[in-house]
Write a protein that holds these residues in place. Structure first.
Motif, PDB file in Angstrom:
ATOM      1  N   LEU A  19       0.836  -1.193   0.000  1.00 12.86           N
ATOM      2  CA  LEU A  19       0.000   0.000   0.000  1.00 12.86           C
ATOM      3  C   LEU A  19       0.877   1.252   0.000  1.00 12.86           C
ATOM      4  N   ILE A  20       0.528   2.241  -0.796  1.00 14.02           N
ATOM      5  CA  ILE A  20       1.224   3.528  -0.777  1.00 14.02           C
ATOM      6  C   ILE A  20       0.610   4.378   0.330  1.00 14.02           C
ATOM      7  N   LYS A  21       1.323   4.494   1.446  1.00 11.47           N
ATOM      8  CA  LYS A  21       0.847   5.317   2.562  1.00 11.47           C
ATOM      9  C   LYS A  21       1.104   6.795   2.305  1.00 11.47           C
ATOM     10  N   GLN A  22       2.159   7.074   1.552  1.00  9.71           N
ATOM     11  CA  GLN A  22       2.514   8.464   1.272  1.00  9.71           C
ATOM     12  C   GLN A  22       3.324   8.512  -0.016  1.00  9.71           C
ATOM     13  N   ALA A  23       3.108   9.557  -0.807  1.00  6.54           N
ATOM     14  CA  ALA A  23       3.866   9.761  -2.039  1.00  6.54           C
ATOM     15  C   ALA A  23       4.124  11.255  -2.208  1.00  6.54           C
ATOM     16  N   GLN A  24       5.390  11.627  -2.337  1.00  5.61           N
ATOM     17  CA  GLN A  24       5.761  13.025  -2.508  1.00  5.61           C
ATOM     18  C   GLN A  24       6.883  13.140  -3.528  1.00  5.61           C
ATOM     19  N   LEU A  25       6.807  14.167  -4.358  1.00  7.88           N
ATOM     20  CA  LEU A  25       7.832  14.417  -5.364  1.00  7.88           C
ATOM     21  C   LEU A  25       8.839  15.419  -4.816  1.00  7.88           C
ATOM     22  N   PHE A  26      10.121  15.062  -4.884  1.00  6.20           N
ATOM     23  CA  PHE A  26      11.182  15.914  -4.357  1.00  6.20           C
ATOM     24  C   PHE A  26      12.208  16.236  -5.439  1.00  6.20           C
ATOM     25  N   HIS A  27      12.898  17.369  -5.243  1.00  3.06           N
ATOM     26  CA  HIS A  27      13.968  17.796  -6.146  1.00  3.06           C
ATOM     27  C   HIS A  27      15.299  17.714  -5.417  1.00  3.06           C
ATOM     28  N   THR A  28      16.310  17.163  -6.079  1.00  2.00           N
ATOM     29  CA  THR A  28      17.642  17.116  -5.492  1.00  2.00           C
ATOM     30  C   THR A  28      18.380  18.416  -5.789  1.00  2.00           C
ATOM     31  N   LYS A  29      19.522  18.608  -5.128  1.00  2.00           N
ATOM     32  CA  LYS A  29      20.328  19.803  -5.357  1.00  2.00           C
ATOM     33  C   LYS A  29      20.876  19.854  -6.776  1.00  2.00           C
ATOM     34  N   LYS A  30      20.975  18.698  -7.408  1.00  2.00           N
ATOM     35  CA  LYS A  30      21.484  18.634  -8.783  1.00  2.00           C
ATOM     36  C   LYS A  30      20.401  18.865  -9.830  1.00  2.00           C
ATOM     37  N   ASP A  52      14.329   9.602 -10.852  1.00  2.00           N
ATOM     38  CA  ASP A  52      14.007  10.188 -12.170  1.00  2.00           C
ATOM     39  C   ASP A  52      12.508  10.184 -12.430  1.00  2.00           C
ATOM     40  N   ALA A  53      11.751  10.416 -11.361  1.00  2.00           N
ATOM     41  CA  ALA A  53      10.292  10.462 -11.476  1.00  2.00           C
ATOM     42  C   ALA A  53       9.841  11.877 -11.804  1.00  2.00           C
ATOM     43  N   ASP A  54       8.581  12.004 -12.239  1.00  2.00           N
ATOM     44  CA  ASP A  54       8.030  13.313 -12.575  1.00  2.00           C
ATOM     45  C   ASP A  54       6.576  13.382 -12.122  1.00  2.00           C
TER      46      ASP A  54
END
Length: 324
Positions: A19-30, A52-54
């Motif tokens: 089960l996906i309890k949480q999903a968040q998109l993050f950006h790295t410093k690069k 490499d998700a969007d």
């Protein structure tokens, strides 16, 4: 026999529906992006990163959905983490029951309901007794199913009732030692302090905040429920009994910066705040210790001001149900 997620060892590969309890998109410093997923079954949850998700991936893997995952148990900062090899959504027609993927409180809803009702009988003040009975009956289905938090302490199915019952047990022991405490008021406050969470949260599966939860919070919602109950029961909402009960709810977070509308101004309100904090702290620390090897310190616990706690080599933590 298929193992649960938390039964796998480091380096062990698995194929599992989670089960996906949480999903968040993050950006790295690069400048790259990744999807941070919290994946779970009934045994617990673990973090996984989809690199490499969007935005399309975020829409493809929303909170509350099931996914089939092939991966391996890895480790990051001394915590187990899933390294994903492949992941795909599970179709709703595949026949999985979402509730079977949710961690449950260590006591059944039926037994907790009986025990909490025993405490209701000990609320001798008729006004508090009637309001507590009315609200427990009104919200019974949700109260004995919902979690006490989205992701922190008692974030399990029926965690709200379990947290409430644990507090009642503590309150009973304390009030026996201090006869000046109004036991009826303290018991009523314990039962109603988090009742607003039945409206603040969406439910026990992939718990999210509702619109009312985000805009009002459970203290305000709980206070309103007391007023509505008083009106329905033809009890004067301006009476001291009702005002005292409302104060118990709106002050139980202790300080304004922690969400309290007022600081505790009753002995029983101060005790309610401390018992609430005690039960939550014990839960959080125990959970962190269970994820720590004997003879080592936990990772910093955010709710404990970033402190680390040591797990003795000869501890009895394995005798306690795994918390999540």
């Amino acid at each position: 026999m298929l193992k649960n997620l938390m039964d796998y060892n480091l380096g062990e590969e698995f194929d599992q529906v989670l089960l996906i309890k949480q999903a968040q998109l993050f950006h790295t410093k690069k400048g790259t992006t990744y999807l941070m997923l919290e994946l779970a079954d009934k045994s617990g949850s673990m973090r996984a990163n989809l690199w490499d998700a969007d935005e399309e991936d975020l829409a493809k893997y929303p909170t509350g959905d099931l996914v089939a995952v092939n991966g391996v148990i890895d480790e990051y900062q001394n915590r187990p983490q899933i390294k994903i090899f492949s992941i795909r959504p599970i179709n709703n027609d595949d026949g999985y029951d979402l509730s079977s993927f949710v961690k449950k409180a260590p006591e059944t809803s039926t037994s907790m309901k009986e025990d909490i009702n025993d405490y209701v009988f000990k609320i001798l003040n008729p006004t508090w007794n009637r309001i507590v009975r009315y609200l427990l009956e009104k919200w019974s289905n949700k109260f004995y199913a919902f979690p006490a938090a989205k992701s922190n302490h008692h974030a399990t199915q029926a965690g709200l009732a379990y947290h409430t019952l644990s507090m009642l047990r503590d309150a009973e022991a304390i009030s026996k030692n201090y006869p000046q405490v109004n036991q009826s008021l303290l018991f009523a406050g314990c039962i109603l302090h988090d009742l607003g969470k039945v409206i603040e949260f969406t439910g026990p599966v992939a718990t999210r905040y509702t619109t009312a939860g985000n805009l009002l919070g459970h203290l305000v919602i709980g206070d309103e429920e007391i007023v509505l109950a008083a009106n329905e029961l033809k009890i004067d909402k301006e009476s001291e009994d009702v005002v005292l009960l409302r104060h118990m709810v709106i002050s139980h977070h202790g300080l304004p910066e922690y969400g309290a509308a007022k600081r505790p101004a009753l002995l029983e309100a101060e005790l309610l705040h401390r018992i609430d904090d005690l039960d939550a702290s014990i839960y959080e620390i125990t959970k962190a210790l269970q994820e720590t090897k004997p003879g080592e310190f936990t990772n910093p616990i955010f709710a404990q001001n970033g402190r680390k706690f040591y797990r003795p080599k000869n501890s009895d933590l394995d005798k306690i149900d795994k918390l999540n």
